[in-house]
Motif scaffolding. Structure first.
Motif, PDB file in Angstrom:
ATOM      1  N   TYR B  32       0.856  -1.176   0.000  1.00  0.00           N
ATOM      2  CA  TYR B  32       0.000   0.000   0.000  1.00  0.00           C
ATOM      3  C   TYR B  32       0.892   1.226   0.000  1.00  0.00           C
ATOM      4  N   TYR B  36       1.058  11.918   0.524  1.00  0.00           N
ATOM      5  CA  TYR B  36       0.494  12.946   1.382  1.00  0.00           C
ATOM      6  C   TYR B  36       1.048  14.310   1.006  1.00  0.00           C
ATOM      7  N   PHE B  89       4.949  13.876   0.652  1.00  0.00           N
ATOM      8  CA  PHE B  89       5.581  12.683   1.195  1.00  0.00           C
ATOM      9  C   PHE B  89       5.011  11.446   0.526  1.00  0.00           C
ATOM     10  N   LYS B  95       0.895  -5.128   5.320  1.00  0.00           N
ATOM     11  CA  LYS B  95       0.093  -5.851   6.306  1.00  0.00           C
ATOM     12  C   LYS B  95       0.992  -6.594   7.281  1.00  0.00           C
ATOM     13  N   TYR B  98       1.899  -4.725  10.399  1.00  0.00           N
ATOM     14  CA  TYR B  98       0.763  -4.171  11.135  1.00  0.00           C
ATOM     15  C   TYR B  98       0.357  -2.811  10.578  1.00  0.00           C
ATOM     16  N   ASP B  99       0.529  -2.667   9.268  1.00  0.00           N
ATOM     17  CA  ASP B  99       0.093  -1.464   8.564  1.00  0.00           C
ATOM     18  C   ASP B  99       0.805  -0.199   8.999  1.00  0.00           C
ATOM     19  N   LYS B 100       1.981  -0.320   9.526  1.00  0.00           N
ATOM     20  CA  LYS B 100       2.750   0.889   9.833  1.00  0.00           C
ATOM     21  C   LYS B 100       3.068   1.603   8.535  1.00  0.00           C
ATOM     22  N   VAL B 101       2.846   2.875   8.512  1.00  0.00           N
ATOM     23  CA  VAL B 101       3.164   3.676   7.336  1.00  0.00           C
ATOM     24  C   VAL B 101       4.533   4.302   7.538  1.00  0.00           C
ATOM     25  N   ILE B 102       5.442   3.956   6.636  1.00  0.00           N
ATOM     26  CA  ILE B 102       6.791   4.499   6.710  1.00  0.00           C
ATOM     27  C   ILE B 102       6.906   5.593   5.649  1.00  0.00           C
ATOM     28  N   PHE B 103       7.308   6.777   6.090  1.00  0.00           N
ATOM     29  CA  PHE B 103       7.357   7.934   5.210  1.00  0.00           C
ATOM     30  C   PHE B 103       8.723   8.110   4.552  1.00  0.00           C
ATOM     31  N   GLY B 104       8.683   8.634   3.338  1.00  0.00           N
ATOM     32  CA  GLY B 104       9.901   9.097   2.705  1.00  0.00           C
ATOM     33  C   GLY B 104      10.306  10.439   3.304  1.00  0.00           C
TER      34      GLY B 104
END
Lengths: 119, 113
Positions: B32, B36, B89, B95, B98-104
């Protein structure tokens, strides 16, 4: 839809005091909320993942005794910065994810952020 | 863990021109990829996202492409307007994490009138 609020939007406190920041999902139930910290001109760094009714999972290097997270309901998570010091001054942002089974549950919606300044 | 890189760090374009921001990710389990937009003093706003079963997605002036084999994805903004000026970003999530969103690291876009 999918609105996340934070309170307060900004706070100034003295060194050594504790500050609580609230994150609310206004129109959906969020089983998972995330807390981020952002220093000026930098990216968002994930601090912890908060699941409703259970203990938060902290990222490596984040002191769990300093940054207390409580996710007591499906619409509210709180972050308490304990014994704050000037180096804790930052922009704290939360995000919330829809309950699984309600559309795209992997989409995160972000709050407007809380600016913390520790004197 | 996941690592997301983003280029360029700053981008200036003339109003009406196109802007392209490129990102790469390291974790093949990521499935995913949201983008942003963050304006000064505000929280990030989701502008478009793409999932791993789709190669391209478009929403008016914004499009995103994904190449899972190469582990890179791009944001395209056409007919840029001054109000597009902000920090953008890219991010990746899995998944398995745990669906952590890691940002650039972000791209500061300036649209010159």
């Amino acid at each position: 839809g999918a609105v996340v609020s934070q309170h307060p939007s900004w706070v100034i406190c003295k060194s050594g005091t504790s500050v609580k920041i609230e994150c609310r999902s206004l129109d959906f139930q969020a089983t998972t909320m995330f807390w981020y910290r952002q220093f000026p001109k930098q990216s968002l760094m994930l601090m912890a993942t908060s699941n409703e009714g259970s203990k938060a999972t902290y990222e490596q290097g984040v002191e769990k005794d300093k940054f207390l997270i409580n996710h007591a309901s499906l619409t509210l998570s709180t972050l308490t910065v304990t014994s704050a010091h000037p180096e804790d001054s930052s922009f704290y942002i939360c995000s919330a994810r829809n309950r699984p089974g309600t559309g795209f549950s992997d989409t995160q919606y972000f709050g407007p952020g809380t600016r913390l300044t520790v004197l | 863990g996941e690592n997301v890189e983003q280029h360029p760090s700053t981008l200036s374009v003339q109003e009406g021109d196109s802007a392209v921001i490129k990102c790469t990710y390291s974790d093949s389990a990521s499935n995913y990829f949201p983008w942003y937009k963050q304006e000064l003093g505000k929280g990030p706003q989701l502008i478009i996202d793409i999932r791993s079963n789709v190669g391209e997605k478009k929403d008016q002036r914004i499009a995103v492409t994904l190449n899972k084999t190469a582990k890179h994805f791009s944001l395209h903004i056409t007919e840029t307007q001054p109000e597009d000026s902000a920090v953008y970003f890219c991010a990746a999530s899995a998944k398995a994490s745990y669906d952590k969103v890691i940002f650039g690291p972000g791209t500061s876009l300036s649209v010159i009138p």
